[in-house]
Design a protein around this motif. Structure first.
Motif, PDB file in Angstrom:
ATOM      1  N   SER A   5      19.863  17.705   7.374  1.00 57.30           N
ATOM      2  CA  SER A   5      20.142  16.949   7.742  1.00 57.30           C
ATOM      3  C   SER A   5      18.940  16.281   8.544  1.00 57.30           C
ATOM      4  O   SER A   5      18.489  14.670   8.230  1.00 57.30           O
ATOM      5  CB  SER A   5      21.828  17.151   8.886  1.00 57.30           C
ATOM      6  OG  SER A   5      21.886  15.750   9.482  1.00 57.30           O
ATOM      7  N   LEU A   6      18.246  17.171   9.034  1.00 57.29           N
ATOM      8  CA  LEU A   6      17.357  16.909  10.155  1.00 57.29           C
ATOM      9  C   LEU A   6      16.206  16.416   9.666  1.00 57.29           C
ATOM     10  O   LEU A   6      15.086  14.868   9.424  1.00 57.29           O
ATOM     11  CB  LEU A   6      17.103  17.734  10.610  1.00 57.29           C
ATOM     12  CG  LEU A   6      18.267  18.288  12.059  1.00 57.29           C
ATOM     13  CD1 LEU A   6      17.649  18.908  12.994  1.00 57.29           C
ATOM     14  CD2 LEU A   6      18.001  16.715  13.265  1.00 57.29           C
ATOM     15  N   LEU A   7      16.251  17.195   8.042  1.00 54.03           N
ATOM     16  CA  LEU A   7      15.250  16.617   7.385  1.00 54.03           C
ATOM     17  C   LEU A   7      14.821  15.574   6.764  1.00 54.03           C
ATOM     18  O   LEU A   7      14.221  14.663   6.541  1.00 54.03           O
ATOM     19  CB  LEU A   7      14.819  18.115   6.215  1.00 54.03           C
ATOM     20  CG  LEU A   7      13.630  17.790   4.857  1.00 54.03           C
ATOM     21  CD1 LEU A   7      12.263  18.383   5.525  1.00 54.03           C
ATOM     22  CD2 LEU A   7      13.733  18.655   4.025  1.00 54.03           C
ATOM     23  N   LEU A   8      15.892  15.292   6.416  1.00 57.48           N
ATOM     24  CA  LEU A   8      16.512  13.808   5.210  1.00 57.48           C
ATOM     25  C   LEU A   8      16.133  12.799   6.054  1.00 57.48           C
ATOM     26  O   LEU A   8      15.654  11.630   6.034  1.00 57.48           O
ATOM     27  CB  LEU A   8      18.033  13.939   5.171  1.00 57.48           C
ATOM     28  CG  LEU A   8      18.008  12.601   4.179  1.00 57.48           C
ATOM     29  CD1 LEU A   8      17.296  12.571   3.344  1.00 57.48           C
ATOM     30  CD2 LEU A   8      19.401  12.701   3.513  1.00 57.48           C
ATOM     31  N   LEU A   9      16.853  12.735   7.727  1.00 55.81           N
ATOM     32  CA  LEU A   9      16.474  11.909   8.636  1.00 55.81           C
ATOM     33  C   LEU A   9      15.559  11.400   8.940  1.00 55.81           C
ATOM     34  O   LEU A   9      14.763  10.491   9.272  1.00 55.81           O
ATOM     35  CB  LEU A   9      17.565  12.283   9.925  1.00 55.81           C
ATOM     36  CG  LEU A   9      17.388  10.943  10.828  1.00 55.81           C
ATOM     37  CD1 LEU A   9      18.175  10.059  10.565  1.00 55.81           C
ATOM     38  CD2 LEU A   9      18.307  11.642  12.143  1.00 55.81           C
ATOM     39  N   LEU A  10      14.705  12.710   9.508  1.00 57.76           N
ATOM     40  CA  LEU A  10      13.116  12.369   9.631  1.00 57.76           C
ATOM     41  C   LEU A  10      12.587  11.838   8.905  1.00 57.76           C
ATOM     42  O   LEU A  10      11.501  10.763   9.005  1.00 57.76           O
ATOM     43  CB  LEU A  10      12.961  13.377  10.427  1.00 57.76           C
ATOM     44  CG  LEU A  10      13.440  14.340  11.734  1.00 57.76           C
ATOM     45  CD1 LEU A  10      12.964  15.643  12.335  1.00 57.76           C
ATOM     46  CD2 LEU A  10      13.507  13.366  12.934  1.00 57.76           C
ATOM     47  N   GLY A  11      12.941  12.199   7.762  1.00 58.46           N
ATOM     48  CA  GLY A  11      11.500  11.883   6.786  1.00 58.46           C
ATOM     49  C   GLY A  11      12.277  10.665   5.945  1.00 58.46           C
ATOM     50  O   GLY A  11      10.217  10.437   5.569  1.00 58.46           O
ATOM     51  N   ASN A  12      12.890  10.367   5.945  1.00 56.18           N
ATOM     52  CA  ASN A  12      13.160   8.470   5.692  1.00 56.18           C
ATOM     53  C   ASN A  12      12.607   7.539   6.969  1.00 56.18           C
ATOM     54  O   ASN A  12      12.964   6.670   6.682  1.00 56.18           O
ATOM     55  CB  ASN A  12      15.079   8.532   5.356  1.00 56.18           C
ATOM     56  CG  ASN A  12      15.273   9.334   4.047  1.00 56.18           C
ATOM     57  OD1 ASN A  12      14.965   9.474   3.442  1.00 56.18           O
ATOM     58  ND2 ASN A  12      16.195  10.218   4.146  1.00 56.18           N
ATOM     59  N   ASN A  13      12.580   8.492   7.804  1.00 55.37           N
ATOM     60  CA  ASN A  13      11.838   7.832   8.899  1.00 55.37           C
ATOM     61  C   ASN A  13      10.394   7.756   9.305  1.00 55.37           C
ATOM     62  O   ASN A  13      10.335   7.142  10.198  1.00 55.37           O
ATOM     63  CB  ASN A  13      12.637   7.724  10.794  1.00 55.37           C
ATOM     64  CG  ASN A  13      14.189   6.594  10.053  1.00 55.37           C
ATOM     65  OD1 ASN A  13      14.852   5.524  10.747  1.00 55.37           O
ATOM     66  ND2 ASN A  13      15.516   8.179  10.014  1.00 55.37           N
ATOM     67  N   GLY A  14       9.760   8.011   8.302  1.00 56.02           N
ATOM     68  CA  GLY A  14       8.314   8.316   8.069  1.00 56.02           C
ATOM     69  C   GLY A  14       7.870   9.199   8.684  1.00 56.02           C
ATOM     70  O   GLY A  14       6.510   9.713   8.978  1.00 56.02           O
TER      71      GLY A  14
END
Length: 209
Positions: free
Chosen positions: A23-32
């Motif tokens: 979840s953190l990987l997706l959230l952080l990755g999607n925000n650059g």
């Protein structure tokens, strides 16, 4: 360990729950953000040689090595990456103690997306500043080591007196001629990349003299 990039602004996510890591990987990755994930503190420590920058986002309660212990281990290794802890309500006193030991912040579950992103951005800014200070410190130490033994002696007298020692008094203290001291002084300025005593004194604060 899984990684998206080995960039300067990388977030090292440490959590033993796969759902949270993803979840953190997706959230952080999607925000650059660039992200590396680790299944445990042990996993992170096993890869520590590859960790040179960024910040750490870690669960505080984990098996074997928990977040607090990880923080102590990193401090003992002089690794000063900014740390953010993820915590439950019962862990607040523990996180308060972690912050006294240098943690940047802790995120109380459930935390919002905006809170997470803002905290990570803040940690990365701090991390970048620390990395810059470390580089500057290393460069100053390297310049100092290019000085000869005699030049180091002159350097010490100059910075200790903050320029109040004249070349004549330095010469007397070191049993040298004034001309020799002046020659060493010019060489010191050149090697340390300074123009005056004030700059030399400022650089000396980064050295263990």
């Amino acid at each position: 360990m899984t990684a998206q990039s080995d960039d300067n602004n990388i977030v090292h996510v440490i959590d033993d729950e796969i759902d949270i890591r993803e979840s953190l990987l997706l959230l952080l990755g999607n925000n650059g953000f660039k992200v590396s994930t680790y299944v445990s503190a042990e996993d992170f420590l096993a890869n520590i040689a590859q960790v040179t920058s960024g910040c750490i986002l870690s669960d505080i309660r984990m098996d074997e090595i928990d977040g607090m212990m990880l923080q102590k281990i990193l401090l003992s290794k002089n690794i000063v990456l900014p740390m953010i802890f993820i915590t439950g309500h019962g862990d607040v006193p523990m996180c308060a103690k972690a912050m006294k030991n240098g943690a940047i912040d802790f995120l109380l579950k459930p935390f919002s997306k905006d809170t997470l992103l803002q905290t990570v951005r803040h940690a990365l800014v701090i991390g970048e500043a620390k990395q810059r200070q470390t580089r500057e410190h290393t460069q100053i130490e390297q310049r100092y080591e290019t000085l000869t033994a005699r030049e180091k002696g002159v350097f010490l007298l100059l910075v200790e007196s903050e320029g109040h020692h004249s070349s004549k008094s330095v010469a007397q203290s070191l049993s040298l001629s004034v001309r020799t001291v002046e020659k060493h002084r010019l060489s010191i300025f050149k090697k340390m990349q300074t123009k005056n005593i004030a700059q030399l004194v400022s650089l000396s604060k980064h050295l263990s003299l």
